[in-house]
Design a protein around this motif. Sequence first.
Motif, short mmCIF file in Angstrom:
data_model
loop_
_atom_site.label_atom_id
_atom_site.label_comp_id
_atom_site.label_asym_id
_atom_site.label_seq_id
_atom_site.Cartn_x
_atom_site.Cartn_y
_atom_site.Cartn_z
N GLN A 476 -26.52 74.87 65.04
CA GLN A 476 -26.81 74.59 66.45
C GLN A 476 -26.53 75.77 67.37
OE1 GLN A 476 -24.41 73.15 64.66
NE2 GLN A 476 -22.65 72.46 65.89
N TYR A 477 -25.78 76.76 66.87
CA TYR A 477 -25.47 77.93 67.71
C TYR A 477 -26.36 79.13 67.38
CZ TYR A 477 -21.36 75.22 68.89
OH TYR A 477 -20.51 74.23 69.33
N ARG A 478 -27.33 78.93 66.49
CA ARG A 478 -28.28 80.00 66.18
C ARG A 478 -29.37 80.00 67.25
NH1 ARG A 478 -30.44 78.01 61.75
NH2 ARG A 478 -32.13 77.19 63.02
N SER A 479 -29.08 80.68 68.36
CA SER A 479 -30.01 80.67 69.49
C SER A 479 -29.83 81.93 70.33
CB SER A 479 -29.76 79.44 70.37
OG SER A 479 -28.50 79.53 71.01
N ILE A 480 -30.89 82.23 71.09
CA ILE A 480 -30.83 83.35 72.02
C ILE A 480 -29.74 83.09 73.06
CG2 ILE A 480 -32.09 84.50 73.88
CD1 ILE A 480 -34.61 84.22 72.18
N GLU A 481 -29.61 81.84 73.49
CA GLU A 481 -28.61 81.50 74.52
C GLU A 481 -27.20 81.80 74.02
OE1 GLU A 481 -32.35 79.79 75.30
OE2 GLU A 481 -31.07 79.48 73.52
N THR A 482 -26.91 81.46 72.75
CA THR A 482 -25.59 81.75 72.20
C THR A 482 -25.36 83.25 72.10
OG1 THR A 482 -25.56 79.70 70.92
CG2 THR A 482 -24.08 81.46 70.20
N ALA A 483 -26.37 83.98 71.63
CA ALA A 483 -26.23 85.44 71.51
C ALA A 483 -25.94 86.06 72.87
CB ALA A 483 -27.50 86.03 70.91
N GLU A 484 -26.65 85.62 73.89
CA GLU A 484 -26.43 86.19 75.22
C GLU A 484 -25.07 85.78 75.79
OE1 GLU A 484 -29.92 84.97 77.35
OE2 GLU A 484 -30.96 86.86 76.85
N LEU A 485 -24.63 84.56 75.48
CA LEU A 485 -23.30 84.13 75.91
C LEU A 485 -22.23 85.02 75.29
CD1 LEU A 485 -21.37 82.08 77.29
CD2 LEU A 485 -21.49 80.74 75.16
N LEU A 486 -22.37 85.31 74.00
CA LEU A 486 -21.39 86.15 73.32
C LEU A 486 -21.44 87.58 73.83
CD1 LEU A 486 -21.70 84.92 69.61
CD2 LEU A 486 -20.05 84.21 71.36
N GLN A 487 -22.64 88.07 74.13
CA GLN A 487 -22.79 89.45 74.58
C GLN A 487 -22.19 89.67 75.96
OE1 GLN A 487 -27.02 89.89 74.08
NE2 GLN A 487 -26.83 90.84 72.07
N THR A 488 -22.12 88.64 76.77
CA THR A 488 -21.56 88.81 78.12
C THR A 488 -20.03 88.84 78.12
OG1 THR A 488 -21.67 86.42 78.51
CG2 THR A 488 -23.54 87.75 79.26
#
Length: 569
Positions: A476-488
């Motif tokens: 469920q965390y394999r998403s662009i939204e998760t990646a961007e959340l982690l990158q910020t």
Amino acid sequence: MKYRQRPAAPHAQQALQQAGIAPLLAQLYAARGIADVRELDTRLQALLPPATLKGAASAAALLARAIAQRQRIGIVADYDCDGATACAVALRGLRMLGAQELHYLVPNRIEDGYGLTPRLAERMHASGTQLLVTVDNGIASIEGVARARDLGMQVLITDHHLPGPALPQANALVNPNQPGCAFPSKHLAGVGVMFYTLLALRSLLRERGQFTAHNQPRLDSLLPLVALGTVADVVPLDANNRLLASQGLARIRAGHMPAGMAALFELSRRNPARAHASDLGFALAPRLNAAGRLTDMTIGIECLLTDDAQRAAELAQMLEDINRLRRDLEADMKQVAIGSVLQNLARAPRLPAAITVSDGGFHEGVVGIVAARVKEQFHRPTFVFAPSAAEDGAGLLKGSGRSIAGFHLRDALDLLAKRHPGVLEKFGGHAMAAGCTLRSQALPIFQDALQRIAEEWLDEAALHGQTWCDGPLPAQYRSIETAELLQTQVWGQGFAAPLFMEPLHVLEQRVVASRHMALKVLHHGQVVEGIWFGRTERLPEQAELAYRLETDEWMGRKRLRFLVEAMAD
């Protein structure tokens, strides 16, 4: 290399979730020792106050007097990115607080060496300096400070390096690592120490009625520089350093930064509106550091000081050209260094506990980077030496070292100096990075002594090494939204970026650009693009891979991909 999953304390993870932290972030934070949501507060109000930073009040009084009396203030900087940003923060901040007579000097790595030397003190005196301020250096400059005082200058030391057995007799000394300092964050970078000194000065001037809370200079405008120096110096990102970096990055994303930083973002093809800590550490910092390694850090400091966009672009291009030369030198030296280790290994039963490499063709400005590369490949404390290129450096070797967990490099050099008096001409540094100078004929003694200390301090588990990961990534965390959340988020030394690891089915693999492996892997039934930079060997169809989440742009479309970093044995 062994891989172990970071344990996340259930009670800490639950407390963070109850405080409103997203579940995946709560797991990642708990696994990095965060137990209270207050440790994640990145508001400026949560910044540790300068009151407990020993020497800050004395420094503020010294600077206030110099400003009031229109004294000429001279800054002696260091020649790395932390030193350059600290110098820029000092000059910009002091001007904001009323200083008018300001100038700076940055030592030449080859001719002057590190820190405030007696010769540099004499140059500062000749330029009319009345108050000499060091940034990111000075704690070990016993003779340099004494010479400056003899010449009639007052001296303010701002530094973060570990002190030796004696402290310089400065008029004021600000360093969170000096004896008796109760400041809770011992990991401030040099630029952070200078920023705190300015906060103390502004507070004093406000108490004296020179400013009010409403018209005082906005020192927070300096935070992009503070963030850059903090990330570049790879200091542990404790809560206070994460706050400084977060605040700086927020201003960068909003477009508020010095013209030189904007020019470096553009040259490195990074988008400042989506800036991450990795952009500072892997794009801007190397370009600034290259000037200090190969030519003159004055170019880097001027780039950070100018407010003229055209001038900033010109200086940034100069830094880019120097950095290209640095990369070429590094590649050649790395090949020679690793070849030397492998050649020695072919004649020995096993890899030594510590590695020492020296070559007459090495450039002393690049030995630190090469030591880091050798250390990464062989997982051993590593020193790389080059002949000194200074006019008075005949017969001298300049060395830079990088270490692994469990081996405090500066303490090791201190022990070596005690066991073998006279071998080290001088030394200094941190737990993970240090430097030293020695006579070429002393190199065999150094090599043998360092290896013996490593054998005493490091067991087989430490030499084998281990990498911490965060386990498998739930589907469920394999998403662009998760990646961007982690990158910020702000990740770095002591607060590692998330690294997931799990068995994956490799569907496709092909070499791109002759040196990278492009992949398609199956993750919980979904095909995901992947890239493994620097690898060309084929992977098995079933592989346990360690990867990070990232987003990239392809033909105008944003996509998710796995950035693969390792494969379990």
